[in-house]
Scaffold this motif. Structure first.
Motif, PDB file in Angstrom:
ATOM      1  N   PHE A 120       0.848  -1.208   0.000  1.00 18.52           N
ATOM      2  CA  PHE A 120       0.000   0.000   0.000  1.00 18.52           C
ATOM      3  C   PHE A 120       0.876   1.248   0.000  1.00 18.52           C
ATOM      4  N   ASP A 121       0.451   2.234  -0.747  1.00 16.08           N
ATOM      5  CA  ASP A 121       1.226   3.456  -0.941  1.00 16.08           C
ATOM      6  C   ASP A 121       1.355   4.214   0.390  1.00 16.08           C
ATOM      7  N   GLY A 172       0.980   6.782   3.118  1.00 11.87           N
ATOM      8  CA  GLY A 172      -0.123   7.712   3.367  1.00 11.87           C
ATOM      9  C   GLY A 172      -1.457   7.169   2.900  1.00 11.87           C
ATOM     10  N   TRP A 173      -1.417   6.041   2.210  1.00  9.54           N
ATOM     11  CA  TRP A 173      -2.636   5.413   1.668  1.00  9.54           C
ATOM     12  C   TRP A 173      -2.734   3.978   2.201  1.00  9.54           C
ATOM     13  N   GLU A 174      -2.425   3.795   3.495  1.00  9.00           N
ATOM     14  CA  GLU A 174      -2.357   2.460   4.069  1.00  9.00           C
ATOM     15  C   GLU A 174      -3.724   1.782   4.094  1.00  9.00           C
ATOM     16  N   PHE A 175      -3.687   0.446   4.205  1.00 12.49           N
ATOM     17  CA  PHE A 175      -4.932  -0.329   4.225  1.00 12.49           C
ATOM     18  C   PHE A 175      -5.827   0.105   5.380  1.00 12.49           C
ATOM     19  N   ALA A 176      -5.207   0.424   6.535  1.00  6.37           N
ATOM     20  CA  ALA A 176      -5.998   0.795   7.718  1.00  6.37           C
ATOM     21  C   ALA A 176      -6.881   2.015   7.461  1.00  6.37           C
ATOM     22  N   ASN A 177      -6.452   2.906   6.533  1.00  8.82           N
ATOM     23  CA  ASN A 177      -7.294   4.055   6.194  1.00  8.82           C
ATOM     24  C   ASN A 177      -8.697   3.605   5.809  1.00  8.82           C
ATOM     25  N   ALA A 178      -8.752   2.484   5.066  1.00  9.92           N
ATOM     26  CA  ALA A 178     -10.019   2.054   4.480  1.00  9.92           C
ATOM     27  C   ALA A 178     -10.935   1.371   5.484  1.00  9.92           C
ATOM     28  N   LEU A 179     -10.470   1.206   6.717  1.00 10.62           N
ATOM     29  CA  LEU A 179     -11.319   0.601   7.738  1.00 10.62           C
ATOM     30  C   LEU A 179     -12.049   1.653   8.548  1.00 10.62           C
ATOM     31  N   GLN A 239      -4.526   2.829  -1.217  1.00 13.38           N
ATOM     32  CA  GLN A 239      -4.158   2.818  -2.638  1.00 13.38           C
ATOM     33  C   GLN A 239      -3.034   1.808  -2.878  1.00 13.38           C
ATOM     34  N   VAL A 240      -3.206   1.040  -3.945  1.00  9.73           N
ATOM     35  CA  VAL A 240      -2.157   0.122  -4.388  1.00  9.73           C
ATOM     36  C   VAL A 240      -1.719   0.593  -5.769  1.00  9.73           C
ATOM     37  N   LEU A 241      -0.466   0.967  -5.874  1.00 10.22           N
ATOM     38  CA  LEU A 241       0.013   1.514  -7.139  1.00 10.22           C
ATOM     39  C   LEU A 241       0.128   0.430  -8.197  1.00 10.22           C
ATOM     40  N   LEU A 242       0.192   0.855  -9.444  1.00 11.81           N
ATOM     41  CA  LEU A 242       0.308  -0.066 -10.571  1.00 11.81           C
ATOM     42  C   LEU A 242       1.559  -0.946 -10.414  1.00 11.81           C
ATOM     43  N   GLY A 243       1.401  -2.234 -10.674  1.00 14.14           N
ATOM     44  CA  GLY A 243       2.540  -3.145 -10.619  1.00 14.14           C
ATOM     45  C   GLY A 243       2.814  -3.703  -9.236  1.00 14.14           C
ATOM     46  N   VAL A 244       1.986  -3.372  -8.278  1.00 10.61           N
ATOM     47  CA  VAL A 244       2.185  -3.830  -6.900  1.00 10.61           C
ATOM     48  C   VAL A 244       0.940  -4.615  -6.477  1.00 10.61           C
ATOM     49  N   VAL A 245       1.127  -5.664  -5.673  1.00 10.08           N
ATOM     50  CA  VAL A 245      -0.006  -6.382  -5.095  1.00 10.08           C
ATOM     51  C   VAL A 245      -0.155  -5.915  -3.655  1.00 10.08           C
ATOM     52  N   GLY A 246      -1.342  -5.515  -3.305  1.00 11.44           N
ATOM     53  CA  GLY A 246      -1.597  -5.096  -1.930  1.00 11.44           C
ATOM     54  C   GLY A 246      -2.134  -6.274  -1.129  1.00 11.44           C
ATOM     55  N   ASN A 263      -3.873  -7.333  -9.951  1.00  9.21           N
ATOM     56  CA  ASN A 263      -4.202  -7.351 -11.394  1.00  9.21           C
ATOM     57  C   ASN A 263      -4.643  -5.985 -11.941  1.00  9.21           C
ATOM     58  N   HIS A 264      -4.542  -4.910 -11.167  1.00  9.44           N
ATOM     59  CA  HIS A 264      -5.041  -3.618 -11.615  1.00  9.44           C
ATOM     60  C   HIS A 264      -4.139  -3.039 -12.696  1.00  9.44           C
ATOM     61  N   THR A 265      -4.758  -2.295 -13.589  1.00 11.99           N
ATOM     62  CA  THR A 265      -4.022  -1.699 -14.702  1.00 11.99           C
ATOM     63  C   THR A 265      -3.741  -0.213 -14.473  1.00 11.99           C
ATOM     64  N   GLN A 266      -4.187   0.284 -13.382  1.00 12.94           N
ATOM     65  CA  GLN A 266      -3.806   1.626 -12.909  1.00 12.94           C
ATOM     66  C   GLN A 266      -3.944   1.586 -11.393  1.00 12.94           C
ATOM     67  N   ALA A 267      -3.542   2.630 -10.713  1.00 18.46           N
ATOM     68  CA  ALA A 267      -3.606   2.616  -9.254  1.00 18.46           C
ATOM     69  C   ALA A 267      -5.016   2.248  -8.794  1.00 18.46           C
ATOM     70  N   ALA A 268      -5.086   1.269  -7.890  1.00 18.82           N
ATOM     71  CA  ALA A 268      -6.381   0.841  -7.350  1.00 18.82           C
ATOM     72  C   ALA A 268      -6.602   1.543  -6.013  1.00 18.82           C
ATOM     73  N   ILE A 269      -7.748   2.209  -5.894  1.00 19.53           N
ATOM     74  CA  ILE A 269      -8.034   3.019  -4.704  1.00 19.53           C
ATOM     75  C   ILE A 269      -9.358   2.549  -4.113  1.00 19.53           C
ATOM     76  N   PHE A 270      -9.403   2.438  -2.794  1.00 20.42           N
ATOM     77  CA  PHE A 270     -10.668   2.036  -2.167  1.00 20.42           C
ATOM     78  C   PHE A 270     -10.798   2.641  -0.780  1.00 20.42           C
ATOM     79  N   SER A 271     -12.037   2.743  -0.357  1.00 16.91           N
ATOM     80  CA  SER A 271     -12.326   3.388   0.920  1.00 16.91           C
ATOM     81  C   SER A 271     -13.509   2.675   1.569  1.00 16.91           C
ATOM     82  N   VAL A 272     -13.442   2.501   2.878  1.00 12.29           N
ATOM     83  CA  VAL A 272     -14.461   1.822   3.671  1.00 12.29           C
ATOM     84  C   VAL A 272     -14.664   0.390   3.164  1.00 12.29           C
TER      85      VAL A 272
END
Lengths: 252, 521
Positions: free
Chosen positions: A24-25, A27-34, A43-50, A123-132
């Motif tokens: 996870f990028d 400042g964009w950690e997984f815990a943010n989304a909880l 956020q998981v940047l392109l080319g990275v598996v979160g 498998n994302h083709t651009q930065a994958a972003i999620f919240s809650v």
């Protein structure tokens, strides 16, 4: 045809502990989304598996995963949620899903019981972003009652305003996004269902934001009660009760 | 179709958010922005320019936010923790990024309004937080901003009328280290750079027209702020520097353009020895030179503008294509009309007050047509004491009188209108020609009328609300300035210079290309 409500997030329960979170990028950690209150994003940047792994602290039934805001459809991202009784495995895949759009996501599968949860974004083709993001056991309303629901996609209240010049030329349009509204009627459900589920559901409805879907093929609404007043079930027959629940929230 | 987005950035000293930027959103939060959807309301008043009247009415914004838990299981709330981490928040910056929602938003493409935080109230028991912020010109409104700085020198010995040299004034704290002018009971004296903490060294007596006199031990000695033959714009810059306005807020090139185009002969002389609010002094200078200043919140600059002829192309707003169908109105207040103006200048004694016997010269300019029975039918005059315009300032006074009478011909004449954001690039201070059915000739035809925009406010729903005033500039009129010495003959000059300047004409009164001569001011 069944309605689902996911109202409790096991990943943010007091007993849950994050064991690891990688990819996870900053400042964009997984815990943010909880954190429902902040609605910050992961956020998981392109080319990275979160990958994030959680110890729930308790053994619990888990049937669903929901995400309120994401761009997984646009980013072609896949979300995989696995459950295990031991961190070392074996891991059972609960959800392996690639959303086709960016709408509110609620996936409900047969229950798996476990203590450890792993969430992977890949498998994302651009930065994958999620919240809650919410993982738990979705409540299934007791009977199929399609006539008792207004599909939330038809309940959108967005306001569109047109500005015209004094010469009646259209100068521009603006939109004000409003929550969609829908009413769930749990109609003539057995009294036992209310005794088993209502207390927990009532508390969740009053305190939390919930995910609600009126049927498997319908849109999922992420929102709250439309009124601060608690819905009030009433007996309609000796052993059956009915309650109206008014939701408001967003579909995408 | 576009969706409104307002993103408030709190630029406090200590950040607590993951990306170290405190964004709060009104409206849907774009997916790629880390912002809290905490804003419930944004209200405020825009800066309001006073054409020719000095400093504006301050712009202000009030933001109401809802506090929230920053962590599901952690302690405290967002604003509780933010304020705990920032004990001092006054005068820190607050930005409002404003534009349209996008799922791939680039914040740098949004318009960015800058304010200064004055107070943060709350959170209250309902978690409500209120932030008040104003534009940076508020620095002038702080009560301790006086000019000159208060000083409390006192003669320790008698002073004869002819004495030059060191005198002990017990305390020279607020005096200028580089030397300056002091006021000894009404006699202004020059002193040289300071040496020591108790003395000033007198180099010249009874300057600025003051009376030479003897003084006694115990008489007060005050430092004075003075200026001699300083261009008005340069003096205004000095006054802004005096209150430590961030130099980045002043677009010096724009100020200098105004100075060179409109105010190149406005040399001022004078000063003040009694500490007074600096904003009043800026108003004083502006009123004597017909200049305005205001804060442009989107450009983050203090703008300065002389009220004068339009030297550039003026945008025309038409009812059919630009002006929105709602929100148009015209307000006229003829009670503020002027038919004549007296301007006193060439002040005798700068330590004395503004009475006509303390001035050597005056200009009376009358517009008899406005005093005729078919107009106002009476004399409506105003007396201006141009205390800083010196003996050679006749041209400045004449210009000031002409422009005042022209601006106040109708009293005040205000036009309010609204534009969609597609047309709302017009800024405060800009001159516009308006074609609207609200202003008609006796035949019922819209009369193109020139206004100056004095207020611009975002109303919501992509609509901007404007107010504009007539400043006396005629629509379509041609104005020019005398060409500088370093330009060539008319026929050899650039088209831009031909349109900008006046050249000596042929004997028949026409320009060499046959054009009619232009009015020059």
């Amino acid at each position: 045809m069944a309605a689902h409500i996911l109202h409790t997030n096991l990943l943010s329960a007091g007993s849950a502990v994050e064991l690891t979170a990688t990819g996870f990028d900053a400042g964009w950690e997984f815990a943010n989304a909880l954190n429902i209150g902040t609605a910050l994003k992961a956020q998981v940047l392109l080319g990275v598996v979160g990958v994030a792994e959680y110890d729930l602290g308790v053994i619990a039934p888990i049937s669903s995963v929901a995400i309120a805001r994401h761009n997984f459809g646009t980013a072609n991202a896949n979300i995989k949620v696995s459950v295990a009784s031991n961190q070392a495995g074996p891991w059972s895949v609960l959800v392996d899903h690639s959303p086709i759009d960016d709408d509110v996501l609620l996936v409900v599968e047969p229950v798996i019981t476990g203590r450890y949860v792993r969430v992977e974004v890949q498998n994302h083709t651009q930065a994958a972003i999620f919240s809650v993001v919410c993982v738990g056991d979705a409540l299934k309303l007791p009977r199929s009652m399609p006539n008792g629901f207004i599909p939330p996609e038809f309940g959108a209240q967005d306001q569109v305003t047109a500005s015209y010049t004094a010469g009646t030329e259209l100068a521009g349009l603006s939109i004000k996004r409003q929550p969609a509204k829908t009413r769930a009627i749990i109609k003539e459900a057995p009294r036992k269902w209310f005794f088993d589920n209502w207390r927990e559901l009532q508390v969740a409805l009053l305190k939390n934001t919930v995910f609600f879907r009126w049927k498997e093929t319908g849109s999922t609404l992420y929102g709250t009660l439309a009124s601060k007043k608690s819905p009030n079930p009433k007996f309609v027959k000796t052993y059956y009760m009915t309650v109206n629940i008014d939701f408001q929230g967003f579909i995408s | 179709m576009s969706e409104k987005l307002e993103l408030v950035e709190l630029d406090l000293d200590n950040k607590i958010s993951p990306l170290e930027v405190e964004y709060h959103c009104q409206g849907r939060v774009p997916i790629n922005i880390q912002a809290y959807g905490s804003i419930t309301r944004i209200t405020g008043a825009p800066t309001k320019m006073k054409p020719g009247g000095g400093m504006p009415a301050l712009g202000a914004v009030n933001i109401t936010l809802q506090d929230f838990k920053i962590s599901e299981n952690g302690q405290g709330t967002y604003f509780g923790r933010l304020l705990g981490a920032n004990e001092f928040f006054e005068n820190r910056k607050l930005y409002i990024h404003h534009g349209n929602y996008s799922d791939n938003l680039d914040v740098t493409t949004l318009k960015k309004r800058l304010y200064i935080i004055k107070s943060i109230d709350g959170p209250n028991s309902n978690g409500v937080v209120s932030i008040k912020a104003v534009d940076p010109l508020s620095r002038f409104f702080e009560t301790d901003r006086l000019i000159p700085e208060p000083s409390n020198g006192e003669l320790t010995a008698d002073l004869t009328p002819s004495y030059l040299g060191a005198i002990n004034i017990t305390n020279n704290d607020a005096f200028s280290a580089a030397g300056g002018v002091a006021d000894i009971e009404g006699e202004w004296v020059r002193y040289s750079p300071l040496v020591g903490e108790t003395d000033i060294v007198l180099t010249e007596r009874n300057v600025f027209g003051t009376k030479n006199d003897e003084h006694e031990a115990g008489d007060s000695v005050k430092n004075a702020f003075t200026f001699e033959n300083v261009l008005a714009v340069d003096l205004l810059k000095q006054l802004h520097d005096y209150v430590d306005i961030d130099p980045a807020y002043i677009e010096l090139a724009q100020w200098n353009t105004e100075r060179d185009d409109y105010l190149s002969s406005e040399y001022l002389t004078g000063g003040w020895s009694e500490p007074e609010k600096i904003r009043d002094k800026i108003d004083e200078v502006c009123e004597q030179t017909h200049v305005s200043t205001w804060w442009n919140d989107e450009e983050h600059k203090i703008k300065l503008q002389a009220i004068g002829p339009n030297l550039t192309t003026v945008k025309t707003l038409e009812e059919n294509t630009h002006i929105l169908s709602t929100g148009q109105s015209v307000r006229r207040d003829p009670s503020k009309a002027l038919t004549r103006v007296w301007i006193w200048f060439d002040k005798v004694d700068h330590s004395e007050g503004d009475t006509s016997d303390n001035y050597r010269q005056a200009l009376l300019l009358v517009n008899p047509a406005l005093e005729a029975d078919d107009a106002y039918g009476e004399v409506r005059g105003e007396v201006i004491f141009a205390s800083h315009i010196p003996a050679g300032g006749g041209a400045s006074v004449s210009k000031l009188a002409e422009r005042l009478l022209s601006q106040r011909r109708y009293g005040t004449y205000q036009y309010s209108f609204q534009l969609h954001e597609n047309d709302a690039d017009i800024q405060v201070g800009q001159s516009i020609d308006v074609v609207t059915s609200l202003i008609q000739s006796k035949e019922g035809v819209p009369v193109t009328t020139n206004f100056m925009v004095i207020e611009r406010d975002y109303k919501g729903k992509h609509v901007y609300k404007y107010k504009a005033l007539i400043t006396g500039v005629e629509s379509g009129a041609k104005f020019a300035s005398w060409a500088p010495d370093n330009l060539g003959d008319y026929e050899t000059e650039t088209d831009e210079n031909k349109l900008t300047y006046v050249f000596y004409s042929a004997a028949d009164g026409t320009l060499p290309n046959g054009d009619d001569p232009h009015l020059w001011l």
